[in-house]
Design a protein around this motif. Structure first.
Motif, PDB file in Angstrom:
ATOM      1  N   UNK A 247     -20.004   4.258  38.970  1.00 17.41           N
ATOM      2  CA  UNK A 247     -20.342   3.220  37.852  1.00 17.41           C
ATOM      3  C   UNK A 247     -19.172   2.464  37.315  1.00 17.41           C
ATOM      4  N   UNK A 248     -19.475   1.881  36.132  1.00 16.56           N
ATOM      5  CA  UNK A 248     -18.467   1.039  35.695  1.00 16.56           C
ATOM      6  C   UNK A 248     -18.361   1.102  34.137  1.00 16.56           C
ATOM      7  N   UNK A 249     -17.178   1.008  33.368  1.00 13.70           N
ATOM      8  CA  UNK A 249     -17.247   1.163  31.839  1.00 13.70           C
ATOM      9  C   UNK A 249     -16.161   0.235  31.539  1.00 13.70           C
ATOM     10  N   UNK A 250     -15.927  -0.042  30.387  1.00 12.92           N
ATOM     11  CA  UNK A 250     -15.136  -1.104  29.723  1.00 12.92           C
ATOM     12  C   UNK A 250     -14.336   0.049  28.449  1.00 12.92           C
ATOM     13  N   UNK A 251     -13.015   0.156  28.922  1.00 11.48           N
ATOM     14  CA  UNK A 251     -12.195   0.940  28.020  1.00 11.48           C
ATOM     15  C   UNK A 251     -12.368   0.272  26.411  1.00 11.48           C
ATOM     16  N   UNK A 252     -12.608   1.102  25.754  1.00 12.35           N
ATOM     17  CA  UNK A 252     -12.964   0.820  24.176  1.00 12.35           C
ATOM     18  C   UNK A 252     -11.544   0.297  23.420  1.00 12.35           C
ATOM     19  N   UNK A 253     -10.404   0.802  23.956  1.00 10.18           N
ATOM     20  CA  UNK A 253      -9.350   0.381  23.489  1.00 10.18           C
ATOM     21  C   UNK A 253      -8.375  -0.679  23.930  1.00 10.18           C
ATOM     22  N   UNK A 254      -8.632  -0.805  25.119  1.00  4.24           N
ATOM     23  CA  UNK A 254      -7.607  -1.809  26.149  1.00  4.24           C
ATOM     24  C   UNK A 254      -8.637  -3.010  26.415  1.00  4.24           C
ATOM     25  N   UNK A 255      -9.976  -2.972  26.352  1.00  2.79           N
ATOM     26  CA  UNK A 255     -10.975  -3.862  26.930  1.00  2.79           C
ATOM     27  C   UNK A 255     -11.018  -3.801  28.567  1.00  2.79           C
ATOM     28  N   UNK A 256     -10.176  -2.854  29.072  1.00  3.84           N
ATOM     29  CA  UNK A 256      -9.986  -3.100  30.867  1.00  3.84           C
ATOM     30  C   UNK A 256     -11.125  -2.335  31.532  1.00  3.84           C
ATOM     31  N   UNK A 257     -11.503  -3.199  32.532  1.00  5.42           N
ATOM     32  CA  UNK A 257     -12.584  -2.417  33.042  1.00  5.42           C
ATOM     33  C   UNK A 257     -12.100  -1.118  33.970  1.00  5.42           C
ATOM     34  N   UNK A 258     -12.864   0.034  33.826  1.00  5.65           N
ATOM     35  CA  UNK A 258     -12.611   1.024  34.649  1.00  5.65           C
ATOM     36  C   UNK A 258     -13.743   1.436  35.490  1.00  5.65           C
ATOM     37  N   UNK A 259     -13.378   1.789  36.932  1.00  8.30           N
ATOM     38  CA  UNK A 259     -14.415   2.334  37.787  1.00  8.30           C
ATOM     39  C   UNK A 259     -14.309   3.814  37.831  1.00  8.30           C
ATOM     40  N   UNK A 260     -15.607   4.239  37.648  1.00 13.13           N
ATOM     41  CA  UNK A 260     -15.897   5.712  37.974  1.00 13.13           C
ATOM     42  C   UNK A 260     -16.205   6.200  39.225  1.00 13.13           C
ATOM     43  N   UNK A 261     -15.436   6.853  39.864  1.00 10.58           N
ATOM     44  CA  UNK A 261     -15.660   7.116  41.218  1.00 10.58           C
ATOM     45  C   UNK A 261     -15.783   8.759  41.414  1.00 10.58           C
ATOM     46  N   UNK A 262     -16.342   8.834  42.649  1.00  8.90           N
ATOM     47  CA  UNK A 262     -16.296  10.453  43.065  1.00  8.90           C
ATOM     48  C   UNK A 262     -15.078  10.917  43.213  1.00  8.90           C
ATOM     49  N   UNK A 263     -14.027  10.577  42.828  1.00 12.08           N
ATOM     50  CA  UNK A 263     -12.713  11.074  42.770  1.00 12.08           C
ATOM     51  C   UNK A 263     -12.055  11.094  41.573  1.00 12.08           C
ATOM     52  N   UNK A 264     -12.597  10.458  40.613  1.00 17.32           N
ATOM     53  CA  UNK A 264     -12.140  10.307  39.268  1.00 17.32           C
ATOM     54  C   UNK A 264     -11.980   8.623  38.702  1.00 17.32           C
ATOM     55  N   UNK A 265     -11.737   8.518  37.518  1.00 19.43           N
ATOM     56  CA  UNK A 265     -11.710   7.157  37.066  1.00 19.43           C
ATOM     57  C   UNK A 265     -10.340   6.363  37.469  1.00 19.43           C
ATOM     58  N   UNK A 266     -10.837   4.870  37.850  1.00 19.16           N
ATOM     59  CA  UNK A 266      -9.637   3.969  38.403  1.00 19.16           C
ATOM     60  C   UNK A 266      -9.675   2.792  37.688  1.00 19.16           C
ATOM     61  N   UNK A 267      -8.615   2.315  37.061  1.00 19.55           N
ATOM     62  CA  UNK A 267      -8.625   1.007  36.510  1.00 19.55           C
ATOM     63  C   UNK A 267      -8.898   0.012  37.502  1.00 19.55           C
ATOM     64  N   UNK A 268      -9.735  -1.113  37.142  1.00 18.36           N
ATOM     65  CA  UNK A 268      -9.903  -2.092  38.344  1.00 18.36           C
ATOM     66  C   UNK A 268      -8.651  -2.774  38.652  1.00 18.36           C
ATOM     67  N   UNK A 269      -7.729  -2.653  37.619  1.00 17.45           N
ATOM     68  CA  UNK A 269      -6.615  -3.450  38.119  1.00 17.45           C
ATOM     69  C   UNK A 269      -5.576  -2.786  39.111  1.00 17.45           C
ATOM     70  N   UNK A 270      -6.098  -1.337  39.359  1.00 21.72           N
ATOM     71  CA  UNK A 270      -5.328  -0.671  40.408  1.00 21.72           C
ATOM     72  C   UNK A 270      -5.801  -0.658  41.668  1.00 21.72           C
ATOM     73  N   UNK A 271      -6.891  -1.287  41.852  1.00 21.09           N
ATOM     74  CA  UNK A 271      -7.473  -1.349  43.246  1.00 21.09           C
ATOM     75  C   UNK A 271      -6.622  -2.051  44.156  1.00 21.09           C
TER      76      UNK A 271
END
Length: 225
Positions: free
Chosen positions: A197-221
């Protein structure tokens, strides 16, 4: 405070709020209700200002035009924030179900599956040791990998433990160390996980990817597999 000053203050506050607007899992980036101002609100404020102004000291035309420009800026900022959030969610939605490689130390082992990753070996490394630990922190196995001559070095664990049994499906921790000049050196691993699933961080507006190993910022992919 004069009515004119109040309008300027409200426009300034609304503009600052629009720039710092937070987004939830939806694409909306609405300004907080107590900070919103639209055309109708603005016209009402202007009307009140004109009704209550001192006839001997009428509103400065330059200030009036500045207030109009302020309203336009607030509307533009709100529209831009909404468009950016919508674009981020659309981009994130396209990654649902995809496997990604990103910095991390946890990954999920599925029944009959494997945990994969890659690491950048430090200069001078002669070997890499990958250690897999269970949810309690107890090591279940470790194995050596020869560093690639350039780029990243891939590694893979098929779920076989050090006692030659099959590990249960679940989340495991990955650790990597490199041998450089005879000494062990900790290296940050990258692991392959699947986007759920994907969400947007309420503080930074950054997109976060929720994976089966944890949450990963899109910018880190690092890569999409």
């Amino acid at each position: 405070m004069s009515t004119s000053s109040s309008i300027s203050s409200l426009l300034s506050s609304a503009s600052g709020s629009a720039a710092a607007t937070s987004a939830a899992s939806s694409a909306s980036t609405a300004v907080p209700a107590n900070m919103q101002i639209n055309e109708s609100d603005f016209l009402q404020l202007i009307s009140t200002q004109l009704e209550n102004q001192d006839p001997m000291q009428p509103t400065d035309p330059a200030q009036f035009l500045g207030q109009l420009e302020g309203l336009s800026e607030v509307s533009s900022l709100q529209s831009m924030q909404s468009a950016m959030a919508a674009n981020q969610v659309t981009s994130g939605a396209s990654l649902l179900g995809q496997s990604i490689l990103a910095p991390g130390t946890t990954a999920a082992l599925t029944s009959g599956g494997s945990i994969n990753g890659a690491v950048t070996a430090p200069s001078g490394a002669t070997s890499l040791t990958v250690t897999i630990s269970n949810s309690s922190g107890a090591p279940v196995t470790s194995f050596n990998v020869t560093p690639a001559s350039s780029g990243m070095t891939d590694f893979s664990w098929n779920g076989t433990t050090s006692s030659n049994t099959t590990a249960a499906a679940g989340t495991y921790t990955v650790g990597v160390s490199a041998t450089v000049n005879g000494a062990a050196q900790t290296v940050a691993p990258n692991v392959v996980t699947q986007v759920q699933s994907v969400t947007i961080d309420s503080g930074t507006q950054a997109l976060e990817l929720n994976t089966n190993g944890g949450t990963v910022p899109l910018s880190s992919v690092i890569s999409i597999l």
